[in-house]
Design an enzyme around this catalytic site. Structure first.
Site, PDB file in Angstrom:
ATOM      1  N   GLN A 163      -3.916 -14.621 -39.774  1.00  0.00           N
ATOM      2  CA  GLN A 163      -2.429 -14.994 -40.796  1.00  0.00           C
ATOM      3  C   GLN A 163      -3.383 -16.197 -41.059  1.00  0.00           C
ATOM      4  O   GLN A 163      -2.663 -17.086 -42.822  1.00  0.00           O
ATOM      5  CB  GLN A 163      -1.143 -15.614 -40.414  1.00  0.00           C
ATOM      6  CG  GLN A 163      -1.001 -14.500 -39.634  1.00  0.00           C
ATOM      7  CD  GLN A 163       0.259 -14.829 -38.879  1.00  0.00           C
ATOM      8  OE1 GLN A 163       0.635 -15.244 -38.014  1.00  0.00           O
ATOM      9  NE2 GLN A 163       1.676 -14.824 -39.417  1.00  0.00           N
ATOM     10  N   ASN A 164      -4.466 -16.366 -41.691  1.00  0.00           N
ATOM     11  CA  ASN A 164      -4.958 -18.666 -42.285  1.00  0.00           C
ATOM     12  C   ASN A 164      -5.759 -17.818 -43.167  1.00  0.00           C
ATOM     13  O   ASN A 164      -6.273 -16.787 -43.565  1.00  0.00           O
ATOM     14  CB  ASN A 164      -5.471 -18.697 -41.342  1.00  0.00           C
ATOM     15  CG  ASN A 164      -5.068 -19.369 -39.482  1.00  0.00           C
ATOM     16  OD1 ASN A 164      -3.479 -19.599 -40.226  1.00  0.00           O
ATOM     17  ND2 ASN A 164      -5.274 -19.226 -38.320  1.00  0.00           N
ATOM     18  N   ASP A 166      -7.769 -19.968 -44.685  1.00  0.00           N
ATOM     19  CA  ASP A 166      -8.657 -20.796 -44.914  1.00  0.00           C
ATOM     20  C   ASP A 166      -9.953 -20.707 -44.957  1.00  0.00           C
ATOM     21  O   ASP A 166     -10.604 -22.172 -44.320  1.00  0.00           O
ATOM     22  CB  ASP A 166      -8.204 -22.557 -44.138  1.00  0.00           C
ATOM     23  CG  ASP A 166      -7.705 -22.203 -42.583  1.00  0.00           C
ATOM     24  OD1 ASP A 166      -8.993 -21.314 -41.786  1.00  0.00           O
ATOM     25  OD2 ASP A 166      -7.600 -22.717 -41.811  1.00  0.00           O
ATOM     26  N   HIS A 180      -3.239 -12.256 -45.208  1.00  0.00           N
ATOM     27  CA  HIS A 180      -2.733 -13.051 -46.035  1.00  0.00           C
ATOM     28  C   HIS A 180      -3.372 -13.476 -47.291  1.00  0.00           C
ATOM     29  O   HIS A 180      -3.649 -14.832 -47.538  1.00  0.00           O
ATOM     30  CB  HIS A 180      -2.328 -14.491 -45.384  1.00  0.00           C
ATOM     31  CG  HIS A 180      -1.037 -14.045 -44.626  1.00  0.00           C
ATOM     32  ND1 HIS A 180       0.215 -14.290 -43.596  1.00  0.00           N
ATOM     33  CD2 HIS A 180      -0.526 -12.541 -44.447  1.00  0.00           C
ATOM     34  CE1 HIS A 180       0.894 -14.137 -42.795  1.00  0.00           C
ATOM     35  NE2 HIS A 180       0.913 -13.224 -43.617  1.00  0.00           N
ATOM     36  N   CYS A 255      -8.294 -15.313 -67.215  1.00  0.00           N
ATOM     37  CA  CYS A 255      -8.938 -14.466 -67.144  1.00  0.00           C
ATOM     38  C   CYS A 255     -10.348 -14.207 -67.759  1.00  0.00           C
ATOM     39  O   CYS A 255      -9.624 -14.241 -69.411  1.00  0.00           O
ATOM     40  CB  CYS A 255      -8.421 -13.086 -66.587  1.00  0.00           C
ATOM     41  SG  CYS A 255      -9.472 -12.254 -66.414  1.00  0.00           S
TER      42      CYS A 255
HETATM   43 ZN   LIG Z   1      -8.016  -9.894 -66.054  1.00  0.00          ZN
END
Ligand SMILES: [Zn+2]
Length: 357
Positions: A163-164, A166, A180, A255
């Site tokens: 679930q980490n 990192d 996640h 973006c």
């Molecule tokens: Zn985009």
């Protein structure tokens, strides 16, 4: 720090904004992701982590518990592991729900809805994330990550789900399913384009030279100077920052493909795990003959469902966690211990570290 986005309505909150950053400086790492090098030391977390209450208090693991956990590894032919924030707290990354977790100080994490609907929330999130990134990315895997990587290499683990966000498992040599997502990737909400967080950090730095300079000056111990642009170190070590400066002066890249909104590739509260990923995790749970939860209270439904499914499919189930979990009633073996203390001890018991025959 990245999801630790306390609403920024007051000067007090602004102080909190940089508390995390100062804690990074003071204790190696102080972030809030729903997640100092400890190396392979087979001992309790460093005193400074315990003193700072990042790691919950716990007695050393009991011999019987070590033996029971050893038996689980020994008997399983198809073991699935689910890890949670508890194994990262031992590396200085605080969690939400442990007795000393971020929730205990009134912290409210950002939700997916806040992030997508409010440019102010995004600015707040990315500003804090930007400030804390260098220290966050410097966190190193702990004894639990290292022990799991050894067990995986020896063929004792079929699948690791974490679930980490990192990437500490990766640094230890594992390649878990990241339930996640991860903060190490940034993605476009509009076109799906994704790229590494380090590149995004460079873009943030280029767009916010005053911030970059201010953070540099803090790193170099020049707080209170004009260079800090409203950031001021307080006697207790926290950092204040001028709210006006923060509100108006932080720019977020868009973006490069479609000018869309960028987001860390993390499942925030209120968002759903992509179907394919959820299915993959569920299949691993159902097909396992043993399912072991390490350092998670299982309060998120997506994690709890996996344990329940494994249990209902007849797998052995066990939990190592400090504090209550959502599955305490259905899992027969519950051990209260620090994962980073008990796992290396389990490895020491017998021949788990060598390939199973
Ligand atoms: Zn985009």
């Amino acid at each position: 720090m990245f999801t630790m986005c306390q609403p920024l309505r007051s000067k007090a909150n602004l102080v909190m904004l940089f508390k995390g950053y100062r804690r990074f400086v003071r204790t190696t790492c102080r972030v809030s992701i729903p997640g100092g090098s400890l190396g392979n030391e087979l001992k309790a977390p460093p005193r400074f982590l315990r003193d700072k209450k990042i790691v919950p208090d716990a007695d050393p693991p009991h011999k019987e518990d070590i033996h029971k956990l050893y038996q689980l590894f020994e008997q399983s032919k198809r073991l699935t592991i689910l890890t949670g924030a508890g194994i990262s707290t031992e590396c200085g990354i605080p969690d939400y729900r442990s007795p000393n977790g971020a929730y205990s100080s009134g912290f409210k994490p950002i939700t997916h809805q806040e992030f997508t609907r409010s440019s102010r929330s995004r600015r707040r999130y990315w500003a804090r994330s930007y400030a804390g990134w260098r220290r966050f990315a410097a966190a190193q895997p702990g004894p639990a990550h290292t022990a799991l990587a050894s067990l995986e290499r020896a063929g004792r683990i079929d699948c690791i789900i974490t679930q980490n966000v990192d990437r500490l498992h990766h640094r230890a040599g594992s390649d878990p399913l990241e339930l996640h997502g991860t903060v190490y990737t940034v993605m476009c909400l509009d076109c799906g384009f994704s790229f590494p967080r380090d590149l995004f950090q460079d873009q943030l730095k280029a767009l916010n030279p005053k911030w970059a300079e201010a953070l540099e000056s803090i790193d170099h111990g020049e707080p209170g100077s004009e260079k800090t642009f409203g950031m001021k170190q307080r006697p207790d070590g926290d950092i204040e920052i001028d709210e006006k400066f923060w509100e108006e002066g932080f720019n977020i890249p868009v973006c490069e493909k479609c000018q869309g909104v960028l987001k860390p590739d993390v499942i925030f509260f209120g968002d759903n795990i992509p179907k394919e990923r959820a299915t993959q995790a569920m299949e691993a749970a159902k097909q396992s003959d043993a399912f072991l939860v390490l350092g998670s209270s299982l309060m998120t439904m997506s994690a709890f469902r996996l344990v329940r499914a494994a249990h209902e499919a007849g797998a052995m189930t066990a939990i190592v966690n400090i504090g209550v979990t959502r599955a305490d009633d259905i899992v027969p073996l519950k051990i209260s211990a620090r994962v980073g203390e008990i796992l290396p001890r389990v490895l020491d018991v017998g021949s788990l570290g060598v390939p199973a025959v």
